[in-house]
Design a protein around this motif. Structure first.
Motif, short mmCIF file in Angstrom:
data_model
loop_
_atom_site.label_atom_id
_atom_site.label_comp_id
_atom_site.label_asym_id
_atom_site.label_seq_id
_atom_site.Cartn_x
_atom_site.Cartn_y
_atom_site.Cartn_z
N ASN A 15 46.81 24.78 26.11
CA ASN A 15 46.22 26.12 26.16
C ASN A 15 47.22 27.13 25.58
OD1 ASN A 15 44.80 28.42 26.74
ND2 ASN A 15 44.49 27.95 28.89
N TYR A 16 47.28 27.21 24.24
CA TYR A 16 48.23 28.10 23.58
C TYR A 16 47.87 29.57 23.74
CZ TYR A 16 49.89 23.83 21.38
OH TYR A 16 50.39 22.57 21.15
N ALA A 17 46.60 29.89 23.81
CA ALA A 17 46.18 31.29 23.96
C ALA A 17 46.67 31.86 25.29
CB ALA A 17 44.67 31.41 23.84
N GLU A 18 46.50 31.10 26.36
CA GLU A 18 46.96 31.55 27.67
C GLU A 18 48.48 31.59 27.73
OE1 GLU A 18 46.50 32.99 31.55
OE2 GLU A 18 44.97 32.69 30.01
N LEU A 19 49.15 30.64 27.09
CA LEU A 19 50.62 30.64 27.04
C LEU A 19 51.11 31.91 26.35
CD1 LEU A 19 53.43 29.29 27.31
CD2 LEU A 19 52.96 28.14 25.14
N ARG A 20 50.50 32.23 25.22
CA ARG A 20 50.88 33.43 24.48
C ARG A 20 50.64 34.68 25.33
NH1 ARG A 20 48.27 32.57 19.81
NH2 ARG A 20 50.11 31.70 18.84
N PHE A 21 49.52 34.72 26.07
CA PHE A 21 49.19 35.87 26.91
C PHE A 21 50.24 36.06 28.01
CE2 PHE A 21 47.05 37.57 30.71
CZ PHE A 21 46.70 38.82 30.22
N VAL A 22 50.62 34.99 28.69
CA VAL A 22 51.61 35.07 29.77
C VAL A 22 52.97 35.48 29.21
CG1 VAL A 22 52.85 33.73 31.52
CG2 VAL A 22 50.39 33.43 31.24
N LEU A 23 53.36 34.91 28.08
CA LEU A 23 54.66 35.25 27.50
C LEU A 23 54.69 36.70 27.01
CD1 LEU A 23 55.57 31.98 25.57
CD2 LEU A 23 56.45 32.78 27.76
N ARG A 24 53.57 37.21 26.54
CA ARG A 24 53.52 38.63 26.14
C ARG A 24 53.69 39.53 27.36
NH1 ARG A 24 48.81 40.15 22.06
NH2 ARG A 24 49.84 42.15 22.32
#
Length: 176
Positions: free
Chosen positions: A92-101
């Motif tokens: 789940n790269y989209a959720e990973l990117r969201f959390v890291l942002r």
């Protein structure tokens, strides 16, 4: 009486016009058929290579664990921040990117991250995860540019029998 024919002793001229015609056709065909490759380099920092650096104790030590079951985002000192289970074998790269942002907005000066990789992870998944933790697409003045997340990536091996933390224990680890 016999006649003697004289032999021509001169050397014949080399006719290369047919060869040149072939080259005139082959050179453009070969150039058009060439595959131009693009080489990208990702600079990596391995843990323990810089012996003089001692980070402050309050600083977040961000660790992203990548195993086939999913992705786990955490602080190596304080515990799990978020668990992202894989769906249908896809991370789940989209959720990973969201959390890291979200983490980046709270700590804009932080640039380093440790990527803990399981032994079963294939190369393409590793590279896709590295691209995800390093930057994100952002719209600036009606054009898409790459926004910086955590460009200083350090790689580390995850334990072979590493499992994702269950959701009940990740709730006590804190949120984003």
């Amino acid at each position: 009486m016999r006649r003697r024919h004289r032999r021509i002793t001169g050397s014949p001229e080399l006719d290369i016009t047919a060869f040149l015609n072939l080259m005139i056709v082959l050179v453009p065909v070969l150039l058009l058929g060439m595959v131009f490759s693009q080489v990208r380099m990702i600079e990596l920092n391995f843990p323990g290579t810089q012996s003089g650096d001692v980070p402050p104790q309050e600083e977040l030590k961000l660790v992203v664990t990548l195993i086939p079951e999913g992705i786990e985002i955490g602080d190596s000192e304080r515990g799990v921040i978020k668990v992202l289970p894989a769906k249908a074998g896809e991370q789940n790269y989209a959720e990973l990117r969201f959390v890291l942002r979200q983490i980046k907005t709270r700590m804009p000066d932080k640039t380093d991250i440790v990527l803990e990789v399981g032994p079963e992870i294939d190369y393409q998944t590793l590279v896709s995860t590295m691209d995800t933790v390093r930057s994100y697409p952002a719209v600036v003045a009606a054009s898409v540019v790459e926004g910086e997340l955590f460009p200083d990536v350090a790689l580390m091996d995850a334990q072979e029998d590493r499992q994702l933390v269950t959701t009940s224990s990740s709730a006590s680890g804190g949120g984003v």
